[in-house]
Design an enzyme around this catalytic site. Structure first.
Site, short mmCIF file in Angstrom:
data_model
loop_
_atom_site.label_atom_id
_atom_site.label_comp_id
_atom_site.label_asym_id
_atom_site.label_seq_id
_atom_site.Cartn_x
_atom_site.Cartn_y
_atom_site.Cartn_z
N HIS A 26 -13.55 3.06 8.25
CA HIS A 26 -12.77 1.94 7.67
C HIS A 26 -13.16 1.70 6.21
O HIS A 26 -13.63 0.61 5.85
CB HIS A 26 -12.94 0.67 8.50
CG HIS A 26 -11.79 -0.29 8.34
ND1 HIS A 26 -11.32 -1.10 9.34
CD2 HIS A 26 -11.01 -0.60 7.26
CE1 HIS A 26 -10.33 -1.84 8.90
NE2 HIS A 26 -10.11 -1.55 7.63
N GLU A 46 -13.16 -0.72 16.68
CA GLU A 46 -14.23 -0.43 15.71
C GLU A 46 -15.49 -1.24 16.01
O GLU A 46 -15.37 -2.39 16.39
CB GLU A 46 -13.74 -0.76 14.29
CG GLU A 46 -12.61 0.15 13.87
CD GLU A 46 -12.03 -0.23 12.51
OE1 GLU A 46 -12.62 -1.08 11.80
OE2 GLU A 46 -10.99 0.33 12.16
N ILE A 54 0.84 -1.20 0.00
CA ILE A 54 0.00 0.00 0.00
C ILE A 54 0.88 1.26 0.00
O ILE A 54 0.63 2.21 -0.76
CB ILE A 54 -0.98 -0.03 1.20
CG1 ILE A 54 -1.92 -1.24 1.03
CG2 ILE A 54 -1.77 1.27 1.28
CD1 ILE A 54 -2.75 -1.57 2.27
N SER A 92 -10.53 -0.12 1.63
CA SER A 92 -10.68 -1.00 0.46
C SER A 92 -12.09 -0.95 -0.12
O SER A 92 -12.44 -1.77 -0.98
CB SER A 92 -10.35 -2.44 0.87
OG SER A 92 -11.30 -2.90 1.83
N ARG A 105 -4.04 0.07 10.87
CA ARG A 105 -4.84 -0.46 11.97
C ARG A 105 -4.88 0.58 13.09
O ARG A 105 -3.86 1.19 13.42
CB ARG A 105 -4.22 -1.77 12.49
CG ARG A 105 -4.51 -2.97 11.60
CD ARG A 105 -6.00 -3.34 11.60
NE ARG A 105 -6.33 -4.48 10.76
CZ ARG A 105 -6.77 -4.41 9.51
NH1 ARG A 105 -6.94 -3.24 8.91
NH2 ARG A 105 -7.07 -5.50 8.83
N ASP A 116 -8.89 6.44 9.32
CA ASP A 116 -9.89 5.52 8.73
C ASP A 116 -10.09 4.29 9.59
O ASP A 116 -11.00 3.50 9.34
CB ASP A 116 -9.41 5.11 7.33
CG ASP A 116 -10.43 4.25 6.59
OD1 ASP A 116 -11.62 4.61 6.62
OD2 ASP A 116 -10.04 3.23 5.99
C1 DGY Z 1 -7.75 -5.19 5.25
O1 DGY Z 1 -7.88 -5.81 4.20
O2 DGY Z 1 -7.06 -5.59 6.17
C2 DGY Z 1 -8.48 -3.91 5.35
O3 DGY Z 1 -8.33 -3.30 6.56
C3 DGY Z 1 -9.92 -4.06 4.96
O4 DGY Z 1 -10.23 -2.87 4.33
#
Ligand code: DGY
Length: 319
Positions: free
Chosen positions: A285, A267, A158, A288, A238, A262
């Site tokens: 969150h 959560e 990422i 993705s 995270r 995010d």
């Molecule tokens: C993951 O894939 O770990 C993400 O946090 C989900 O969006």
């Protein structure tokens, strides 16, 4: 006879269709809190389960998973919600969804950065509250990302997807990682082996650390004190990697100018200290959360489950 697959949450249509085609699929369609007992009951006679990051698969639960279950696929790249050591000990394979969500998550990190520096959340709240009095030269000024230094903490897939996007905004990119990347992966991003040098050089710190005990509260008061004053902090990794009390105090004092978050440790609960601050952007969150990405994640998780059950190697196998 098709093997039985238990799916904890409602999935995108294409993923549901493929699961039904290949498995005798049992959908739990859990909303909100994950119920371990319901999950375990559904697993009787099952070969596999497809879970999500909202489902805590801890050692106690793994010990109770029926022996017929051979693999857990997680609809995520993160695996901190699964006790991997317990899975390994029990001979339970775990597969995840790397790569397919990297661009979407990098896009969301950029969204948070822009929202934070340009005060987009605050501006939107003013408009919706009918509080906007009109254009003036000094109204709601932010700062630009152009020419600023982006520090990427955790230069995995990422982080590597974010770097070229940031360069497109004329940002300088530096990174801190366990080890230096090959030059073709670095693409001009400058490696800082020393944490203090790295933090001192960041105008924007974007956190891309995995969850788990090793990264818990990585961003604490001590490290915040080393970041360039007035910097921006963004987290799409995270939530537990940030000591929220320390960040809230820094946002209140202005030591950190703004933040974009995010992800949160508990959560969907969000620490109340953030909710009253204008200089923090809070998202649920969404890293993705694009249609394309969520379909790709589901299909990749099913690829991994298929491979394990067929005795083939799976590139996405974590355990
Ligand atoms: C993951 O894939 O770990 C993400 O946090 C989900 O969006």
């Amino acid at each position: 006879m098709k093997p039985r697959l238990v799916v904890t949450r409602t999935m995108p249509e294409a993923v549901v269709a493929r699961a039904i085609a290949d498995y005798e699929t049992h959908f739990l369609d859990i909303e909100g809190r994950f119920g371990a007992d319901k999950f375990l009951a559904a697993l009787v006679g099952a070969s596999a389960a497809l879970v999500t990051p909202a489902d805590r698969i801890d050692a106690g639960l793994i010990a109770r998973i029926p022996a017929c279950v051979k693999v857990i696929g997680t609809f995520s790249v993160g695996t901190d919600h699964i006790d991997l050591a317990a899975a390994r000990g029990r001979g339970l394979a775990v597969v995840n969804t790397p790569d397919v969500l990297s661009f979407a998550t990098a896009e969301l990190a950029l969204t948070l950065m822009l929202m934070a520096v340009r005060r987009a959340g605050e501006g939107e709240r003013v408009v919706r509250a009918l509080g906007w009095k009109g254009w003036t030269p000094n109204f709601m000024l932010g700062t630009s990302l152009e020419g600023k230094t982006l520090g990427i903490l955790g230069m995995g897939r990422i982080g590597q997807a974010l770097a070229p996007i940031a360069r497109g905004l004329s940002m300088r990119v530096i990174y801190h990682n366990r080890r230096r990347l090959r030059p073709d992966l670095e693409q001009g991003a400058v490696f800082h082996a020393e944490e203090a040098d790295f933090l001192g050089a960041c105008d924007v710190l974007s956190i891309h650390l995995p969850g788990g005990a090793a990264t818990r509260h990585w961003l604490n008061a001590g490290r915040i004190a080393r970041i360039r004053p007035g910097a921006i902090v963004v987290n799409t990794g995270r939530g537990a990697t940030i000591d929220d009390d320390a960040l809230i105090a820094a946002l209140v004092s202005g030591r950190i100018a703004a933040a974009g978050l995010d992800v949160f440790a508990e959560e969907p609960a969000v620490p109340s200290g953030y909710l009253v601050l204008e200089n923090v952007v809070l998202l649920p969150h969404l890293g993705s959360a694009t249609r394309e990405t969520r379909v790709a994640m589901g299909l990749l998780a099913l690829d991994g489950i298929d491979a394990v059950l067929a005795g083939r190697a799976a590139a996405s196998r974590v355990v």
